[in-house]
Design a protein around this motif. Structure first.
Motif, short mmCIF file in Angstrom:
data_model
loop_
_atom_site.label_atom_id
_atom_site.label_comp_id
_atom_site.label_asym_id
_atom_site.label_seq_id
_atom_site.Cartn_x
_atom_site.Cartn_y
_atom_site.Cartn_z
N TYR A 149 47.87 13.05 71.24
CA TYR A 149 46.40 12.66 71.05
C TYR A 149 45.60 13.97 70.74
O TYR A 149 45.61 14.74 71.27
N PRO A 150 44.73 13.61 69.48
CA PRO A 150 44.08 14.74 69.04
C PRO A 150 42.68 15.07 69.77
O PRO A 150 42.28 14.07 70.58
N ASN A 151 42.16 16.32 70.09
CA ASN A 151 41.11 16.90 70.71
C ASN A 151 40.54 17.58 69.48
O ASN A 151 40.62 18.68 69.65
N ILE A 152 39.60 17.07 69.03
CA ILE A 152 38.76 17.61 68.01
C ILE A 152 37.30 18.10 68.62
O ILE A 152 36.55 17.15 68.70
N GLU A 153 36.98 19.52 68.70
CA GLU A 153 35.61 19.78 69.33
C GLU A 153 35.19 20.88 68.26
O GLU A 153 35.82 21.85 68.04
N ASN A 154 33.76 20.75 68.18
CA ASN A 154 33.34 21.89 67.25
C ASN A 154 33.86 22.29 65.99
O ASN A 154 33.89 23.37 65.53
N GLY A 155 34.63 21.19 65.31
CA GLY A 155 35.31 21.49 64.10
C GLY A 155 36.56 22.10 64.17
O GLY A 155 37.21 22.38 63.21
N LEU A 179 39.25 22.24 61.50
CA LEU A 179 39.75 20.90 61.31
C LEU A 179 40.30 20.85 59.75
O LEU A 179 41.24 20.35 59.19
N ALA A 180 39.24 21.41 58.89
CA ALA A 180 39.79 21.05 57.35
C ALA A 180 41.15 22.01 57.05
O ALA A 180 41.60 21.55 56.02
N GLU A 181 41.58 22.92 57.71
CA GLU A 181 42.72 23.75 57.30
C GLU A 181 44.03 22.93 57.74
O GLU A 181 45.06 23.22 57.28
N VAL A 182 43.72 21.95 58.65
CA VAL A 182 45.04 21.37 59.20
C VAL A 182 45.91 20.61 58.23
O VAL A 182 47.17 20.94 58.21
N PRO A 183 45.47 19.57 57.50
CA PRO A 183 45.92 18.79 56.34
C PRO A 183 46.91 19.73 55.48
O PRO A 183 48.04 19.27 55.18
N ALA A 204 43.98 14.58 61.36
CA ALA A 204 43.13 15.74 60.80
C ALA A 204 42.35 14.88 59.48
O ALA A 204 41.22 15.27 59.53
N THR A 205 43.09 14.39 58.66
CA THR A 205 42.69 13.99 57.42
C THR A 205 41.61 12.88 57.84
O THR A 205 40.40 12.83 57.25
N GLU A 206 41.92 11.90 58.69
CA GLU A 206 41.19 10.68 59.06
C GLU A 206 39.72 11.22 59.94
O GLU A 206 38.49 10.89 59.67
#
Length: 138
Positions: A57-63, A92-96, A132-134
């Protein structure tokens, strides 16, 4: 931060002499992970392609990317913990684009996991990349 944690893990693996010690360390990493809330263990968070039951389950905060993970198998739970050291805290941009295969090769996991576990690990990496892409709207 995430890169430092993964480098530290890789150094620990270099220090451990044989695969049995590394295997035990992976299991210990899984034991140290916090439990995932039962409410998050839903079909939408289940990773297909794993022999064991796996939820991410993703948890994306502050990019920054992070995730919660859980499995019913201790070694897989440990592999989730390894992936967490690789991905958590990264922009986030680095992950994919992160070359997880090369990073995991540093740990020697590619040589010692069964084909079934390797397939499950690849499925988890693909799920992380997809999420991450989505999240970026790409």
């Amino acid at each position: 931060m995430a890169q430092d944690e993964f480098n530290e893990l890789a150094e620990t693996f270099d220090f451990l002499d044989d695969w049995e010690d590394r295997y035990r360390h992976v299991i210990e990493l899984g034991r140290e992970m916090p439990e995932m809330e039962e409410a998050l263990k839903v079909p939408a968070n289940k990773v297909n392609g794993c022999a064991s039951q796996v939820w991410l389950y993703p948890n994306i905060e502050n990019g920054l990317f992070d995730f919660y993970g859980e499995s019913d198998a201790m070694i897989v739970r440990g592999l989730i913990a390894v992936l967490h050291t690789l991905y958590a805290g990264r922009p986030l941009a680095e992950v994919p684009g992160l070359d997880a295969q090369a990073a995991l090769k540093r740990l020697g996991l590619d040589e010692h996991l069964s084909s079934q576990r390797s397939n499950g690990l690849r499925a988890m990496v693909e799920r992380i990349r997809l999420v991450a892409t989505e999240a970026q709207g790409i």
